[in-house]
Design an enzyme around this catalytic site. Sequence first.
Site, PDB file in Angstrom:
ATOM      1  N   CYS A 199     -13.847 -11.867  10.706  1.00 26.70           N
ATOM      2  CA  CYS A 199     -14.262 -12.618   9.995  1.00 26.70           C
ATOM      3  C   CYS A 199     -12.794 -12.560   8.353  1.00 26.70           C
ATOM      4  O   CYS A 199     -12.303 -14.301   8.279  1.00 26.70           O
ATOM      5  CB  CYS A 199     -14.929 -11.903   8.960  1.00 26.70           C
ATOM      6  SG  CYS A 199     -16.612 -12.291   9.801  1.00 26.70           S
ATOM      7  N   ASP A 214      13.222  13.957 -13.837  1.00 28.72           N
ATOM      8  CA  ASP A 214      14.314  13.656 -14.905  1.00 28.72           C
ATOM      9  C   ASP A 214      13.989  14.785 -15.453  1.00 28.72           C
ATOM     10  O   ASP A 214      12.524  15.356 -15.430  1.00 28.72           O
ATOM     11  CB  ASP A 214      13.751  12.412 -15.572  1.00 28.72           C
ATOM     12  CG  ASP A 214      13.903  12.133 -17.080  1.00 28.72           C
ATOM     13  OD1 ASP A 214      15.136  12.645 -17.474  1.00 28.72           O
ATOM     14  OD2 ASP A 214      13.189  12.634 -17.797  1.00 28.72           O
ATOM     15  N   CYS A 232     -16.859  -8.304   9.811  1.00 25.46           N
ATOM     16  CA  CYS A 232     -15.869  -8.022  10.720  1.00 25.46           C
ATOM     17  C   CYS A 232     -14.262  -8.234  10.622  1.00 25.46           C
ATOM     18  O   CYS A 232     -13.869  -9.373   9.786  1.00 25.46           O
ATOM     19  CB  CYS A 232     -16.342  -7.984  12.286  1.00 25.46           C
ATOM     20  SG  CYS A 232     -15.869  -9.689  12.595  1.00 25.46           S
TER      21      CYS A 232
END
Length: 809
Positions: free
Chosen positions: A80, A495, A77
């Site tokens: 952690c 470009d 989770c």
Amino acid sequence: MAGFTFDVQGMTCGACVGRVERVLSRVEGAGKAEANLARNTATVAGGDATELATALDAAGFAAREDRLTLAVEGMTCASCVGRVERALAALPGVLEARVNLATESADVRFLAGALSVDTLSSTVADLGYVAKSQKSSVTSEEKTDEIAALRRQLLLALILALPVFVLEMGGHIFPPFHHFIAHSIGTQTSWLIQFVLTSLVLVGPGRVFYRRGWASLRHAAPDMNALVMIGTAAAYAFSVVATFAPFLLPSTARAVYFEAAAVIVALILLGRWMEARAKGRTGAAIARLMGLAPKTARVERGGEVVDLSLEDVVVGDTLHLRPGEKLAVDGEVLEGQTYIDESMLTGEPAAVAKGPGDMVTGGTVNGTGALRYRALRVGADTMLSQIIRMVGEAQGARLPVQDLVNKITGWFVPAVLMAAVVTVLVWLILGPSPALTHALVAGVAVLIIACPCAMGLAVPVSIMVGTGRAAELGVLFRRGDALQGLQSVGTLAFDKTGTLTAGRPELTDMILADGFEAGDVLASVAAVEGKSEHPIAQAILRAADARGLEVPAAVDFTSHTGYGIDAQVDGQRVLVGSARFLKREGVEIGDLETTGATLANSGKTPIFAAIDGKAAAVIGVADPIKPGTVEAIEALRAMDLRLVMISGDNEATAKVIAGELGITEVVAEVLPDGKVAALDHLRRDGDKLAFVGDGINDAPALAAAHVGIAIGTGTDVAIEAADVVLMSGDLRGVVAALTVSRATMRNIKQNLFWAFGYNAALVPVAAGVLYPLWGVQLSPMLAAGAMAMSSVFVLTNALRLRWVAGERA
């Protein structure tokens, strides 16, 4: 001396040593510093690594940096993630630590020499997780073994928990069953059986929650495992007291909740098994890329051709390629002719002809020919390895939105623990009889239903799947935050040369004067142009070659600067150049002059040709628009983007090209070093801008734009300056990049809404807010099921990105 040691660059004498020591010792918290000239290292007693590096840099030295990626097993989770991140960041010498739950990895940037893999791994191990270096990271086989182990634990938990559930809850579902149990084995015996089976669940499949949960509590950083541990332990302990010391409880509260503890473990294991399977699919893009490379190569060694492992191939080796095989490494063709399928890189379905002198790329597929080629890039230097690295880095990136999520989840679990305590106290004080039973059920439900797992997974799994899908479409996000930045872009600047157009002129028109044949004229003109290096000359030569013309020899070649060229071809004088050149040489052009003016007005360069004093033809040469560009521009217009073309051409020519494409805004006559200024002018209203380019002169503009998109067929300099790389020159890749970016960010918002909305809505329900109104109290088992499914929902939603539609770049 105590402290940590790291590498320092730039020390050349004893005076340097003294300066380094003085500079480092002045940093707040550093204490005594010692420098070693022989080893080029410095040792300090303390201090912040970033401040130490900054101080050295200001003094003209450099603290060498290193970087390591750890595979971390056992994180479940967001809590952690926070624990591992904080522990790694606190190590002396660490500059930055980033942990990713979806990729189950930790990326650590530190002062070189200050830390070892063992130190980093042991730090993570102290928290209750397992860490491995990237070189020994979790393989797909190990991941498969992990999923299989979870499946075995789940099956064992289900086998043990099912009888407990039936014995205790069967009577609630089918009332006569309760009487059957009471009159056959008796309630006390039923409780004893439940005690034995639940104990086996907790010490067997459920042991992992207790081991990791206790480790998180010991470090004062409770996580999801701690919530599960406390919730199941509370239900189990209450039930043990009710079974073996019922006299300690009020008569109205004598009940067991063994089924809650056992089924909660089984349901959460079910969720984690489903999570593991879904996570395996999130890394499918990397797995497919890695699968493109062959395992062996046929190499010339000692006068023989032998099969060697790919790791044994070195630069300079000569390799043999048979029909249908994959190329092992990047190299140059020495001998043979074939067609190579490069679609895995460029997305172009047509195979590309290869012969001596041509470059070939590892992972591409050979056609029916055979080749000998020399290895130029091997191992981590091959294009395929670089692509895999870029995709991996993008998948492990942390978007700005993730920092907010991490801050919230940092206090989420402690807040849930507090909410559970408050819930129990409120039920004990205000709840109906039996208050203790209601308090226990509500408290356990609150602990179990809260889901930081979904919060922690919401962002990284979407990034992982989204960037993987982009790679499949031929789009590489070199920086993960470009995924978030691209979706908010309002202006897209292109470009012209090499991006919107092919970047090299081609013969587009050939209008003949009366009495001349196209083949004869083109062959004669090509003969003269063969003596020139001008790009237009190369366009004419390519056209003659494409038509299979035999080009005669030209003699007495003369160049007339600013006008044209002439030579003798098959005894005839051939002039090639501008209209004024032919007029100067006394050639009457006639109607061809009007035709030439028409070509010029349409953005083409008119080239006049005369043979033996007579005007023969006017040839139109232009830089053609790339295939797919028109479709790409139409799709981008449909996305409500402001489209701008930037060109060094004169305004009339630039507007002609823009008109063909449907681009209404043109910035023309821009010098190579003026593109950054053009971008600054375009975004003066604060609109976020992306720039698409391919050349060396585009690199500054690519770096200056909010998001730089480089054409993969362009220069390495442009690609290095960009945030996003299209693996081919097809601009439909820009559409794919925007589509994936928007879909991924939309997916992240959905996941976050679900993760936070789920907790905001169901934690109060678990606490019992519905009980006073409708007498409804959430069962801890239902809470466990809802919690498990919350993470699975987030993962499943993220996996939808695998099917995001888009044009292959």
